[in-house]
Design a protein around this motif. Structure first.
Motif: not given
Lengths: 147, 162
Positions: B87-103
């Motif tokens: 099993p694996v578990a998230t230690l850290d997660l960084r997310i950059d939002y580059l542009k809004p998702a299209t509705p």
């Protein structure tokens, strides 16, 4: 549905930030709410079966903790800063410190730097005890204008 | 390793991962589907839905929904890089939002494990609609390998930590 601008104004006038959380479909879906404690925003995510990530442990899904931290940071910016549109997340870094148990989770955020265009926020999530955070986050938000 | 063994192993991993992804309640609630799994790589799809909206004024998906997708994709990529079903578990997660998702559009998350050590899987990935060269979000994450399968609930006062 009325615009976010009106909702934010209504939230300020009523002094009840819960009205804003209930306007955001994703927050409703996860079950994220918000309340005021000693004039400060507290994000609340009650335990529910659908937010589990590991049923064997059991533990909450990391994505739900990230969502709680990001939402709490956004509500804090809306409440503390005279911002009337939703701040846009530029980026967020989440550190997972402990596996989150199947109980209620809370979060609080602090603005570390308020710039003209960008606000930097730190947030912490905990369960039974504030001394044992389950996750922390640092995020940058764009206050207005386009990407 | 002979090629047949590699393919057999991959197939076993794919089946385990699919079963696991479908078993995770929050992934199920989000409607996340496993699209494709390869050695150290995963593609997951998050279908657009009204309840995933973060800004009701424009119908754009909430960042939390996209980071949940990328957490799931990253964990799958880390798992697909292992030699046994640990099993694996998230230690850290960084997310950059580059542009809004299209509705109205589904979001695909593609994650790759680019380095595996004894304890940690290093993962990066992109979220996009159709074209990976035009991404919505970029992710860097680490996962701990070999996290406990069951909670040690004895009141020792100790908490499990990564």
């Amino acid at each position: 549905m009325s615009g976010m601008h009106e909702r934010v104004q209504a939230m300020r006038e009523s002094g009840d930030p819960a009205r804003l959380a209930s306007a955001i479909p994703y927050a409703k879906f996860v079950g994220i709410g918000v309340r005021l404690e000693e004039e400060r925003i507290v994000g609340v995510m009650p335990f529910a079966d659908h937010i589990v990530g590991n049923p064997a442990l059991p533990a909450l899904h990391g994505g739900t903790l990230g969502s709680l931290l990001e939402s709490t940071a956004i509500f804090t910016v809306l409440w503390d800063v005279q911002s009337e549109s939703l701040p846009k997340t530029i980026n967020i870094t989440i550190d997972y410190l402990r596996s989150a148990r199947p109980v209620d989770t809370f979060a609080q955020a602090v603005i570390t730097k308020l710039g003209r265009r960008v606000v930097n926020v730190r947030a912490v999530a905990w369960q039974q005890s504030r001394d044992k955070p389950v996750a922390v986050a640092t995020a940058n938000f764009l206050l207005k204008s386009e990407f | 390793m002979p090629e047949r063994d590699v393919e057999e192993r991959l197939e076993m991993w794919r089946q385990l991962n699919r079963r696991f992804s479908e078993f995770v309640p929050f992934n199920k609630a989000l409607g996340i589907k496993v699209v494709r799994l390869e050695q150290g790589e995963a593609w997951l799809r998050l279908p657009y839905a009204d309840h995933l909206v973060g800004n009701p004024e424009n119908g754009v998906m909430h960042g939390g929904a996209i980071s949940s997708l990328m957490d799931a994709a990253g964990g799958s990529a880390a798992f697909m890089s292992l030699d046994d079903a640990t099993p694996v578990a998230t230690l850290d997660l960084r997310i950059d939002y580059l542009k809004p998702a299209t509705p109205g559009c589904d979001v695909v998350g593609h994650a790759s494990c680019y380095k595996l050590t004894r304890n940690v899987a290093f993962v990066r990935g992109l979220a996009f609609h159709e074209d990976e060269a035009d991404p919505i979000a970029s992710v860097a994450a680490t996962f701990m390998i070999g996290t406990p399968l069951h909670r040690r609930d004895a009141p020792t006062g100790e908490e499990e930590q990564p």
